[in-house]
Design a protein around this motif. Structure first.
Motif, PDB file in Angstrom:
ATOM      1  N   ASP A 546       0.940  -1.134   0.021  1.00  0.00           N
ATOM      2  CA  ASP A 546      -0.033  -0.140   0.045  1.00  0.00           C
ATOM      3  C   ASP A 546       0.628   1.197  -0.108  1.00  0.00           C
ATOM      4  O   ASP A 546       1.836   1.130   0.593  1.00  0.00           O
ATOM      5  CB  ASP A 546      -1.058  -0.191   1.118  1.00  0.00           C
ATOM      6  N   GLU A 547       0.328   2.311  -0.643  1.00  0.00           N
ATOM      7  CA  GLU A 547       1.123   3.575  -0.912  1.00  0.00           C
ATOM      8  C   GLU A 547       2.468   3.275  -1.462  1.00  0.00           C
ATOM      9  O   GLU A 547       3.614   4.043  -1.310  1.00  0.00           O
ATOM     10  CB  GLU A 547       1.529   4.196   0.654  1.00  0.00           C
ATOM     11  N   ALA A 548       2.300   2.374  -2.537  1.00  0.00           N
ATOM     12  CA  ALA A 548       3.588   2.055  -3.398  1.00  0.00           C
ATOM     13  C   ALA A 548       3.984   3.112  -4.108  1.00  0.00           C
ATOM     14  O   ALA A 548       5.276   2.848  -4.484  1.00  0.00           O
ATOM     15  CB  ALA A 548       3.335   0.709  -4.323  1.00  0.00           C
ATOM     16  N   GLN A 549       3.465   4.138  -4.434  1.00  0.00           N
ATOM     17  CA  GLN A 549       4.029   5.277  -5.033  1.00  0.00           C
ATOM     18  C   GLN A 549       5.397   5.849  -4.454  1.00  0.00           C
ATOM     19  O   GLN A 549       6.226   6.615  -5.199  1.00  0.00           O
ATOM     20  CB  GLN A 549       3.162   6.276  -5.344  1.00  0.00           C
ATOM     21  N   GLU A 550       5.561   5.607  -3.287  1.00  0.00           N
ATOM     22  CA  GLU A 550       6.717   6.112  -2.429  1.00  0.00           C
ATOM     23  C   GLU A 550       8.063   5.385  -2.418  1.00  0.00           C
ATOM     24  O   GLU A 550       8.961   5.872  -2.163  1.00  0.00           O
ATOM     25  CB  GLU A 550       6.211   6.392  -0.979  1.00  0.00           C
ATOM     26  N   LEU A 551       7.836   4.144  -2.974  1.00  0.00           N
ATOM     27  CA  LEU A 551       8.982   3.152  -2.976  1.00  0.00           C
ATOM     28  C   LEU A 551       9.807   3.491  -3.957  1.00  0.00           C
ATOM     29  O   LEU A 551       9.962   3.964  -5.099  1.00  0.00           O
ATOM     30  CB  LEU A 551       8.544   1.723  -3.122  1.00  0.00           C
ATOM     31  N   SER A 567       4.195 -12.079  -7.830  1.00  0.00           N
ATOM     32  CA  SER A 567       2.647 -12.009  -7.682  1.00  0.00           C
ATOM     33  C   SER A 567       2.311 -10.869  -6.614  1.00  0.00           C
ATOM     34  O   SER A 567       2.719 -10.968  -5.418  1.00  0.00           O
ATOM     35  CB  SER A 567       1.986 -13.481  -7.173  1.00  0.00           C
ATOM     36  N   PHE A 568       1.847  -9.552  -7.153  1.00  0.00           N
ATOM     37  CA  PHE A 568       1.914  -8.233  -6.212  1.00  0.00           C
ATOM     38  C   PHE A 568       0.554  -7.862  -6.475  1.00  0.00           C
ATOM     39  O   PHE A 568      -0.022  -8.018  -7.515  1.00  0.00           O
ATOM     40  CB  PHE A 568       2.958  -7.436  -6.895  1.00  0.00           C
ATOM     41  N   THR A 569       0.249  -7.204  -5.391  1.00  0.00           N
ATOM     42  CA  THR A 569      -1.036  -6.175  -5.480  1.00  0.00           C
ATOM     43  C   THR A 569      -0.517  -4.857  -5.073  1.00  0.00           C
ATOM     44  O   THR A 569       0.145  -4.667  -3.953  1.00  0.00           O
ATOM     45  CB  THR A 569      -2.074  -6.534  -4.336  1.00  0.00           C
ATOM     46  N   VAL A 570      -0.394  -4.068  -6.148  1.00  0.00           N
ATOM     47  CA  VAL A 570       0.468  -2.856  -5.849  1.00  0.00           C
ATOM     48  C   VAL A 570      -0.714  -1.634  -5.825  1.00  0.00           C
ATOM     49  O   VAL A 570      -1.601  -1.400  -6.681  1.00  0.00           O
ATOM     50  CB  VAL A 570       1.414  -2.464  -7.111  1.00  0.00           C
ATOM     51  N   VAL A 571      -0.788  -0.970  -4.624  1.00  0.00           N
ATOM     52  CA  VAL A 571      -1.686   0.123  -4.095  1.00  0.00           C
ATOM     53  C   VAL A 571      -1.220   1.362  -3.934  1.00  0.00           C
ATOM     54  O   VAL A 571      -0.155   1.485  -3.307  1.00  0.00           O
ATOM     55  CB  VAL A 571      -2.506  -0.459  -2.996  1.00  0.00           C
ATOM     56  N   GLY A 572      -1.685   2.358  -5.017  1.00  0.00           N
ATOM     57  CA  GLY A 572      -1.202   3.582  -4.776  1.00  0.00           C
ATOM     58  C   GLY A 572      -1.910   4.879  -5.581  1.00  0.00           C
ATOM     59  O   GLY A 572      -2.723   4.481  -6.487  1.00  0.00           O
ATOM     60  N   ASP A 573      -1.353   5.871  -5.607  1.00  0.00           N
ATOM     61  CA  ASP A 573      -1.803   7.108  -6.207  1.00  0.00           C
ATOM     62  C   ASP A 573      -0.813   7.977  -6.414  1.00  0.00           C
ATOM     63  O   ASP A 573       0.251   8.564  -5.966  1.00  0.00           O
ATOM     64  CB  ASP A 573      -2.743   7.676  -5.267  1.00  0.00           C
ATOM     65  N   ARG A 574      -0.294   7.916  -7.987  1.00  0.00           N
ATOM     66  CA  ARG A 574       0.522   8.754  -8.231  1.00  0.00           C
ATOM     67  C   ARG A 574       0.598  10.144  -7.834  1.00  0.00           C
ATOM     68  O   ARG A 574       1.930  10.641  -7.636  1.00  0.00           O
ATOM     69  CB  ARG A 574       0.909   8.731  -9.765  1.00  0.00           C
TER      70      ARG A 574
END
Length: 729
Positions: A546-551, A567-574
Motif C-alpha cells: 500500500d502507498e506503493a508510489q513512495e517506494l 505476484s503483487f497487489t500494488v496500491v497507490g496514487d501517483r
C-alpha cells in the motif's frame, strides 16, 4: 474476548424514524433465520472448543506429525477466535435470486446448522459474489439485495435494492441507500471501521481478481484503496490454493506504523490471523537505529537499484579460492590440497546458497577431499574416515587458510566497508563517478540512514546469518555430547542386564535402546541450539504493497527478493508521490522487474466530502495538472473553515465538546501535543489514515514544488466530515 449473546435473537433495533422497516412482512424471514444462526453459532463454538481441547491433549509426536498437530491447533484457535469475535453480526446481508425463492445470506464466514443446511455463505465464495458485484446494469441474476447496518451487535438500519419489478414489491421503501451513506458519514475511531458489508461493485471486482502478475489498484484519496488491499488479501488466502499459509502466504506492506495500527483489526475480522504485516523498514533489523539521509544527492545514489546489485560483487571478493596449494600435515600422512581442489570445493554449494551457510558446505567438501586422500595411504582396518575427519576438522593451519579465503561476514561490516573504503566501492560499483564515490564516503561505517536499509537487507539475505555456521557447529557438538551421554546410559543398562543373567544385549527396552533410531529419538532436543525464524524474510507467495508510489527502486528490490513468483497487489496514487511520479505504473513496474501488469482504476471518492475536495483539487492540480482526482459522492453540508492559527485550541475544544465520538488530527503543527482523540501528525504519517476533523496549520509552510503540494493535498483529504485551515499572521 467472550462471545456476545442476546436473549432476543431477532437483532433489529431500528429507531422510531425507521418504524416502517419493522413490518413483519419485511423482516419476518430474517428474524427466523437469525434464530437459526444463533443456535448454530453456539453449537459450532462448543464443538470447536471440545475439538481444540482434545487436540491439545493428544501426544504431539515427532517431525511432520508434530508440525501437523501444531498447525491444526493454530487453525482451530484462529477459527474459534473469529467466531467469538462476532455474534449475529457475522451476517452482512442477503440476496434473492431470480431462480430460487429462499434468500441467500452472506457472512464473514461460512456457517451451517448441525444438519448441514447452509445458513451463511462465506463472503469470499463464488456464491457470494453477486452480493457485492450486482448493479442495476448487471444484476447477476438477483431480484433484490439487502445490506444490514450493525451497531453494538444490533441492526440499526438496513437498506434494500431492487433489481426487478418483483423485487420492488418485496422490499422496504428505498431511502437513498441509507445504510451505505450513513456508514460513510459515521464517526471514525482509532481503528479502521468495518466496511465489509458496504464494499461496492468496482471495489469487489478488484478484490476478486486473479493473483497472477502485478495488479495495480490506482486511485485517489477516499476511493477505498486500502479497503480493497486488505479484503483482497483475505480473499486470495481463501480462494487461491497457491497462497495458503503453508505454501508461502501473503506479506502485507504498509507505509508507516500508525497506518499498521489503524488497520490492525481488519484482517482478523475477516478470519485471517496469519498474514505478516510490516513497513518496508521493518524488513531490516537496523531500521530502529537509522536516521534520514541529510544529503539528497547521497539518498538518490543509494536509491538506485544498481547500488543493491553492488552487493553481489562485494560478497564475491570473499568467495575466491586460494591461488596456492596447501600442504596439510596429519599424524598419518601429509596430503596436499591443490589449487584445482580448492576451486572444486569453493564451487560445491548450490547456486543461491547464502555465503555464511555455503561456507559449511565448502568446508565439508574440503574435508571429504582430504579424507579420501588419507584413506588411500592408511589401512582401513586401523582407522575409519570418521577418525580422519575429526582430526582434520580441528586442524588449525587448514582452518586458518579456509577462514581467510571464505570468512564469516556480518552484513553490517560488508555495507559499512562500502562507505569507508573507496577502492572497495569503486570495485563493486564501477559506474560511479569519482565525485559520487567521495559523496558516499563517511567516517562512521555504521551511522545508518534510511537509504542504507535496502543495501543492508540485500547483504543480510545474500550472506545469511553468520551465527548459523557457529550454531551448526555447536549443534553438532551438542548432538555428539547427547549421543555420548545416551551411549553411557545404554552401556550401564546392558551391564546391569548381563549381571542379572540376561544375554549380551538384554531384552525389552535394553534391546531397543541399542538401535540407532531410538537413540536418535531419545536425544534431548531442548539441549540443542536453535534460532527463531525470520518471519519477514520470505519467500512469500504474494505481496501487497500500500502507498506503493513512495517506494524507491532499491526498496522495490527488497520486496522482489521476497516474492519469487512476482505476484503483487500494488496500491497507490501517483498524485500522492511526495517526490514525484512521472512514469506510468506500467513503465515504473516494468523498469523494476514486474513486466506483467494490470491496472485497476478507482475513481469514486467514498470518504472525502465534496466541500473538502473542492478546495483540495486546485492544490494538487497546480503542481500536477493531470492528477487523477476522484469524484466525491456525498456532501457533508459543512464548508471548509479558514481561521487564524491562534484559534487552534478553541476549534479543537469546541469540536470535542460537540462530538462525544470520533477522531481528529492537527497536521503541520508539532507544538500541538495531542490527546487520545486528537492526534498530532505530519502529512507523511497521516497518509492512509482518516479523521472526522482535520485541522491543517500553515499549509504554505509544508514546502514548495511537488512535495509541498502533495503534503497539502494528503493532509486536506484525510477529512471525512470537516476541514479547518489555519494560517499564521
Amino acid at each position: 474476548m467472550p462471545p456476545r449473546r442476546h436473549q432476543d435473537t431477532a437483532p433489529f433495533a431500528l429507531p422510531d424514524t425507521l418504524s416502517a422497516k419493522t413490518d413483519p412482512a419485511l423482516i419476518g424471514h430474517d428474524r427466523a433465520h437469525f434464530r437459526a444462526i444463533a443456535t448454530s453459532l453456539e453449537h459450532a463454538i462448543a464443538e470447536l472448543e471440545e475439538s481444540l481441547a482434545t487436540t491439545r491433549k493428544a501426544r504431539a509426536g515427532y517431525g511432520q506429525a508434530a508440525l501437523d498437530r501444531d498447525l491444526e491447533v493454530h487453525r482451530m484457535t484462529a477459527r474459534l477466535g473469529a467466531l467469538r469475535r462476532f455474534d449475529l453480526d457475522l451476517c452482512l446481508g442477503r440476496v434473492v435470486h431470480d431462480d430460487r425463492p429462499e434468500p441467500t445470506y452472506i457472512g464473514r464466514f461460512g456457517l451451517a446448522d448441525p444438519d448441514g443446511r447452509r445458513l451463511l455463505v462465506d463472503w469470499r465464495s463464488p456464491a457470494a459474489e453477486p452480493f457485492f458485484a450486482a448493479t442495476h446494469a448487471h444484476p447477476h441474476g438477483l431480484v433484490s439485495r439487502r445490506r444490514y447496518r450493525w451497531a453494538g451487535g444490533r441492526i440499526v438500519d438496513y437498506w434494500d435494492e431492487a433489481f426487478t419489478e418483483e423485487g420492488l414489491r418485496h422490499t422496504a421503501a428505498l431511502d437513498d441507500q441509507s445504510a451505505f451513506i450513513a456508514t460513510l458519514g459515521g464517526s471514525r475511531t482509532a481503528r479502521m471501521r468495518d466496511v465489509l458489508g458496504t464494499i461496492q461493485a468496482d471495489q469487489d471486482a478488484i478484490v476478486r481478481a486473479g493473483s497472477k502478475g502485478a495488479l495495480v489498484v490506482d486511485g485517489g484519496p477516499g476511493t477505498g484503496k486500502t479497503v480493497v488491499a486488505l479484503h483482497r488479501t483475505a480473499y486470495l488466502l481463501y480462494a487461491d490454493p497457491r497462497l495458503g499459509h503453508r505454501r508461502g502466504g501473503v506479506l502485507f506492506v504498509g507505509p508507516h506504523e500508525p497506518y499498521l495500527a489503524y488497520v490492525s483489526d481488519v484482517l482478523p475480522s475477516l478470519g485471517e490471523e496469519g498474514v505478516q504485516t510490516c513497513t518496508v523498514r521493518d524488513l531490516v533489523p537496523e531500521a530502529p537505529l537509522a536516521r534520514p539521509e541529510v544529503d539528497d544527492r547521497v539518498a538518490q545514489l543509494k536509491a538506485d537499484a544498481r547500488m543493491v546489485a553492488a552487493i553481489e560483487p562485494a560478497v564475491a571478493l570473499y568467495e575466491e579460492p586460494p591461488s596456492d596449494p596447501l600442504l596439510v600435515e596429519t599424524p598419518w600422512a601429509d596430503v596436499r590440497l591443490t589449487v584445482a581442489e580448492w576451486a572444486e570445493a569453493f564451487d560445491s554449494p548450490d547456486p543461491g546458497t547464502p555465503h555464511n551457510v555455503a561456507r559449511d558446505d565448502v568446508w565439508e567438501e574440503i574435508l571429504t577431499i582430504l579424507v579420501d586422500k588419507l584413506a588411500d595411504t592408511v589401512d582401513p582396518d586401523e582407522l575409519s574416515p570418521g577418525d580422519f575427519r575429526a582430526v582434520l576438522d580441528r586442524h588449525s593451519a587448514l582452518r586458518d587458510a579456509f577462514d581467510r579465503a571464505w570468512p564469516l561476514i556480518e552484513h553490517t561490516d560488508l555495507v559499512g566497508d562500502l562507505w569507508t573504503v573507496p577502492a572497495y566501492l569503486r570495485h563493486c560499483a564501477p559506474w560511479l563517478e569519482p565525485d559520487e564515490v567521495r559523496a558516499l564516503r563517511r567516517s562512521d561505517p555504521e551511522a545508518w540512514t534510511y537509504a542504507d536499509l535496502p543495501l543492508l537487507d540485500a547483504a543480510r539475505l545474500r550472506l545469511g546469518d553468520p551465527e548459523a555456521s557457529r550454531r551448526r557447529r555447536r549443534t553438532v557438538a551438542a548432538d555428539a555430547r547427547e549421543r555420548a551421554r545416551m551411549t553411557e546410559v545404554i552401556d550401564d543398562l546392558r551391564t546391569t542386564a548381563r549381571e542379572s543373567g540376561a544375554d549380551e544385549y538384554g531384552d525389552g527396552l535394553v534391546a531397543m535402546l541399542v538401535h540407532h533410531d531410538l537413540q536418535t529419538a531419545l536425544v534431548d532436543e531442548d539441549a540443542l541450539p536453535t534460532a527463531d525464524p525470520d518471519l519477514l524474510s520470505g519467500p512469500f507467495a504474494h505481496v501487497v504493497v500500500d502507498e506503493a508510489q513512495e517506494l524507491t527502486d532499491a526498496e522495490w528490490e527488497m520486496l522482489l527478493r521476497r516474492c519469487p513468483s512476482r505476484s503483487f497487489t500494488v496500491v497507490g496514487d501517483r498524485a500522492q508521490a511526495r517526490h514525484g511520479f512521472t512514469e506510468s505504473w506500467a513503465e515504473r513496474l516494468d523498469r523494476i522487474g514486474l513486466p506483467d501488469v494490470t491496472i485497476a482504476p478507482l475513481t469514486i471518492n467514498y470518504r472525502t466530502p465534496a466541500e473538502v475536495m473542492a478546495e483540495a483539487e486546485p492544490v494538487i492540480r497546480a503542481a500536477l495538472p493531470a492528477a487523477n482526482v476522484p469524484t466525491s459522492i456525498r456532501e457533508s453540508g459543512i464548508p471548509v473553515l479558514h481561521s487564524p492559527a491562534a484559534d487552534r485550541d478553541t476549534i479543537v475544544e469546541e469540536w470535542l465538546a460537540e462530538h462525544a465520538e470520533g477522531t481528529a488530527v492537527v497536521i503541520g503543527d508539532p507544538t500541538y501535543a495531542g490527546t487520545p482523540r486528537v492526534r498530532s501528525l505530519t502529512p507523511e504519517l497521516a497518509k492512509g489514515l482518516e479523521f472526522d476533523l482535520v485541522v491543517l496549520v500553515d499549509p504554505d509552510r509544508l514546502g514548495d514544488g511537488v512535495t509541498g503540494a502533495v503534503d497539502r493535498y494528503v493532509a486536506m483529504t484525510r477529512a471525512t466530515q470537516r476541514l479547518v485551515v489555519l494560517t499564521s499572521g
